[in-house]
Design a protein around this motif. Structure first.
Motif, mmCIF file in Angstrom:
data_model
loop_
_atom_site.group_PDB
_atom_site.id
_atom_site.type_symbol
_atom_site.label_atom_id
_atom_site.label_comp_id
_atom_site.label_asym_id
_atom_site.label_seq_id
_atom_site.Cartn_x
_atom_site.Cartn_y
_atom_site.Cartn_z
ATOM 1 N N UNK A 62 -1.344 7.295 6.907
ATOM 2 C CA UNK A 62 -2.231 6.666 7.875
ATOM 3 C C UNK A 62 -3.432 6.091 7.142
ATOM 4 N N UNK A 63 -4.003 5.061 7.732
ATOM 5 C CA UNK A 63 -5.180 4.417 7.181
ATOM 6 C C UNK A 63 -6.171 4.255 8.322
ATOM 7 N N UNK A 102 -0.513 3.520 10.898
ATOM 8 C CA UNK A 102 0.291 4.619 10.384
ATOM 9 C C UNK A 102 1.704 4.146 10.110
ATOM 10 N N UNK A 103 2.331 4.745 9.122
ATOM 11 C CA UNK A 103 3.689 4.393 8.747
ATOM 12 C C UNK A 103 4.449 5.658 8.377
ATOM 13 N N UNK A 104 5.662 5.777 8.889
ATOM 14 C CA UNK A 104 6.562 6.842 8.470
ATOM 15 C C UNK A 104 7.443 6.234 7.386
ATOM 16 N N UNK A 105 7.559 6.937 6.255
ATOM 17 C CA UNK A 105 8.237 6.372 5.095
ATOM 18 C C UNK A 105 9.209 7.395 4.543
ATOM 19 N N UNK A 122 0.808 -1.222 0.000
ATOM 20 C CA UNK A 122 0.000 0.000 0.000
ATOM 21 C C UNK A 122 0.839 1.270 0.000
ATOM 22 N N UNK A 123 1.855 1.321 0.863
ATOM 23 C CA UNK A 123 2.667 2.532 0.974
ATOM 24 C C UNK A 123 3.413 2.802 -0.332
ATOM 25 N N UNK A 124 3.912 1.765 -0.975
ATOM 26 C CA UNK A 124 4.602 1.918 -2.256
ATOM 27 C C UNK A 124 3.645 2.454 -3.319
ATOM 28 N N UNK A 138 5.933 2.460 13.168
ATOM 29 C CA UNK A 138 4.621 1.961 12.795
ATOM 30 C C UNK A 138 3.647 2.159 13.958
ATOM 31 N N UNK A 139 2.452 2.590 13.647
ATOM 32 C CA UNK A 139 1.432 2.849 14.660
ATOM 33 C C UNK A 139 0.235 1.952 14.349
#
Length: 140
Positions: free
Chosen positions: A109-110, A118-121, A86-88, A133-134
Motif C-alpha cells: 500500500x502507498x 494498494x496492490x496484491x502481488x 514501484x511494486x517490482x 487494486x485499491x
C-alpha cells in the motif's frame, strides 16, 4: 566502488536511496513551487545527490520507480534512466534483504499525499487481477 542510486517519485516528493559504508542513506526532495511536477524534480534530485557523493562512486544506472505508465512516460522524457514499477522495486528490495522469507503473496500500500493505493502481488505470478487494486482519493 560501483554504487546504486534508487529513486522513487511521489506526488509530494522525490525520494532517493543509496548505499554507504554504514548501511543506506535516504533523502527526500519535496515538490514545491519551484518544482511543481515531480518527474522534473527527478533530474535535479539526482544531480544534487551525485554532486555530494565521492568521486570514487561510479553510478552507471539510475533506477527510478514509477506508479503508472503516464508517470513513466513523464520521467523518461525528463531524464535518461532505468524505469522500474514501484511494486517490482519493493519486491526486489525485500528479496535482496532476506525480509521476504517464504511468503508468496504480498500486499503493498502507498498512503501518500494523493491518496491511498494498494496492490496484491503474487511473488511468482505478478500483480493480482484488477479487483485486487485499491484506490482511494483524498490526500491533503
Amino acid at each position: 566502488m560501483v554504487s546504486v542510486l534508487g529513486v522513487s517519485v511521489g506526488a509530494s516528493a522525490v525520494r532517493v536511496a543509496y548505499p554507504d559504508d554504514e548501511g543506506a542513506v535516504f533523502r527526500s526532495f519535496p515538490v514545491d513551487s519551484a518544482h511543481t511536477q515531480p518527474e522534473l524534480l527527478v533530474a535535479d534530485s539526482i544531480e544534487t545527490v551525485m554532486a555530494e557523493r565521492s568521486a570514487a562512486d561510479d553510478v552507471q544506472v539510475f533506477g527510478v520507480a514509477y506508479r503508472d505508465e503516464a508517470q513513466a512516460a513523464a520521467v523518461e522524457a525528463a531524464i535518461d534512466c532505468h524505469l522500474v514499477p514501484e511494486v517490482t522495486a519493493a519486491l526486489w528490495m525485500l528479496e535482496a534483504s532476506g525480509q521476504l522469507g517464504d511468503h508468496s503473496t504480498l500486499g503493498f500500500y502507498d498512503l501518500g499525499s494523493s491518496g491511498l493505493t494498494g496492490t496484491v502481488f503474487g511473488r511468482f505470478t505478478g500483480p493480482g487481477p484488477a479487483p485486487a487494486a485499491i484506490r482511494a482519493g483524498g490526500g491533503g
